[in-house]
Design a protein around this motif. Structure first.
Motif: not given
Length: 489
Positions: A50, A53-54, A93, A97-98, A100-101, A111, A166
């Motif tokens: 996470s 990715g951020a 990306q 990331l959506r 993983s979080v 996000l 994160v």
């Protein structure tokens, strides 16, 4: 439950139970540590994905801003293509990331805010690009468009808020993993205390059974020694009486011719008694040989116990070697993690992700080294217990050897008694023969009487020695009782 078993069997059962408890503790500790390590690795992996990715969103957006500015400056199609590719990568990306979080509602909201800000920023950038495409020469007003800076700052602020969220989530999950590790350590310590208490109970039970069984055996030995001592005293008294009688025979040699037949009959009965006594002595000799064989078997079992304990010490040393290897690997891993951290710090913004991973690897190596030290301390405790057991077993073996030597002395005494009884039997046969034939002189009768008196004195001396041996055996029995802690009876 253990009644009727030999002490060797009980000791083997106690050792087996202690070994089982030790293996149980080791297996449970390993499973608990593995559970903590797997959970922590999962948390670190998820949080790292996470966070990375951020941070990729931030770097991709910075690159897109630079690319579209380059297009505004020189109107090159390459920069326009790069700008569009950067936006496609940014959207990809955001989609990754959506996932993983997804379990963090706050992060999902941030996000979505990033997506909204990116859409607004993309609208402004699209207008600027369209305006620049319609221009033949660069107008500075395009670069100073009042909409561009607020849209860019809003987008970057939304990305920074997502990164901070994160990072905070990662710190929280790291704290939770540490709490799990602490709980596992407390569980292992509690299990160790419980197993130590069980081992102490087994040792107490074995010690009590040893005192009880050895006390009973020594009681029988003391009883037999007392009977042997009484018999020896009676035999010594009989020897003294026999010597006095032979002295009277010497003084009354003149009456020998008249009472020769009576003496012959008495000599025959004495010979028969001597034969019975010799047979009893041989039977006692055989019994002592059997006892010696039993002591030899005990000595063999004690030696086997010592060998098993030494083998356990060697296995402990081998485990110590494996622990040393684990400690060395942990130390090398720590050094590599420190070097990786240094290299990552020199890489700037691009090495920040790798620095986080390297720091976690270094902490894991530190915990591994600490666990190896604890295991090494436990192995040293086991090795010390093994050495103490071997020393105690050697002391018992020496006591068994001393008892064996005392039985050898008793065997020698029985053989001497048998020889003296045989001598007495021969003398009585000579008396019987001389009285029946009545052809020998009075001097021969006198010599035979002297031989008989000497044999009686030797019998008395042997009986006294037997009595002393029996008393010494009784004292040794008391010492053995003191050795096992049962006290003298």
């Amino acid at each position: 439950m253990m009644a009727g078993r030999t002490f060797g069997t009980k000791l083997a059962a106690g050792f087996g139970l202690t070994l089982t408890l030790t293996l149980l503790m080791t297996a449970t500790s390993a499973l608990a540590l593995r559970y903590v390590m797997v959970a922590k690795d999962d948390v670190i992996k998820e949080a790292s994905v996470s966070l990375v990715g951020a941070e990729k969103l931030s770097s991709t957006m910075e690159r897109r801003i630079g690319d579209y500015r380059a297009f505004i400056l020189n109107k090159s199609p390459e920069w326009l293509t790069a700008t569009n590719a950067d936006r496609a990568e940014f959207l990809k990306q955001v989609s990754a990331l959506r996932e993983s979080v997804a379990e963090d509602p706050t992060a999902m909201k941030l996000l979505e805010a990033v997506s909204t800000a990116e859409a607004a920023h993309n609208t402004v950038v699209g207008d600027l690009i369209t305006t620049r495409q319609n221009m033949t020469t660069l107008n500075i007003d395009v670069l100073n468009d009042p909409r561009a800076k607020p849209a860019r700052e809003a987008l970057l602020a939304a990305i920074d808020a997502l990164i901070n969220r994160v990072s905070a989530t990662m710190a929280a999950t790291r704290t939770e993993s540490s709490n799990r590790a602490t709980a596992a350590i407390i569980f292992i310590i509690g299990l160790g205390v419980t197993l130590i208490a069980c081992s102490a109970a087994v040792a107490w039970r074995l010690s009590r059974d040893l005192r009880r069984e050895v006390g009973a055996a020594v009681g029988h030995i003391q009883s037999s020694s007392a009977q042997l001592e009484a018999a020896a005293a009676q035999q010594a008294s009989g020897g003294r009486d026999q010597a006095s009688a032979m002295s009277e025979i010497t003084t009354t040699i003149s009456e020998l011719l008249i009472t020769s037949r009576q003496i012959a009959d008495s000599a025959q009965r004495v010979s028969k008694v001597a034969e019975d006594t010799a047979e009893a002595a041989r039977s006692g000799d055989a019994t002592i040989d059997q006892t010696r064989a039993s002591i030899t078997a005990i000595r063999t079992q004690v030696d086997q116990i010592v060998q098993h304990m030494l083998a356990l010490g060697e296995k402990s040393q081998q485990i110590g070697g494996v622990v040393d290897l684990v400690s060395e690997l942990a130390e090398q891993t720590n050094i590599l993690a420190i070097n990786a951290t240094i290299e990552a710090s020199g890489a700037g913004e691009w090495g920040r992700r790798f620095a986080v991973v390297a720091e976690e690897i270094r902490k894991l190596a530190d915990r591994t080294a600490g666990s190896a030290k604890e295991i090494r301390a436990m192995i040293e405790d086991v090795r010390g217990a093994v050495n103490t057991t071997v020393m105690a077993t050697e002391i018992g073996a020496k006591a068994v050897d001393a008892g064996s030597r005392q039985f050898d002395d008793a065997t020698s005494s029985f053989r001497k008694i048998a020889q003296l009884v045989a001598t007495t039997s021969d003398a009585t046969r000579e008396i019987e023969l001389s009285t029946k034939q009545q052809t020998t002189a009075v001097e021969q009768v006198n010599a035979a009487a002297s031989d008989t008196a000497r044999a009686s004195r030797e019998t008395e001396s042997s009986a006294v020695q037997t009595k002393q041996t029996a008393a010494h055996l009784s004292n040794l029995s008391g010492d053995l009782l003191d050795l096992v802690g049962s006290g003298r009876h």
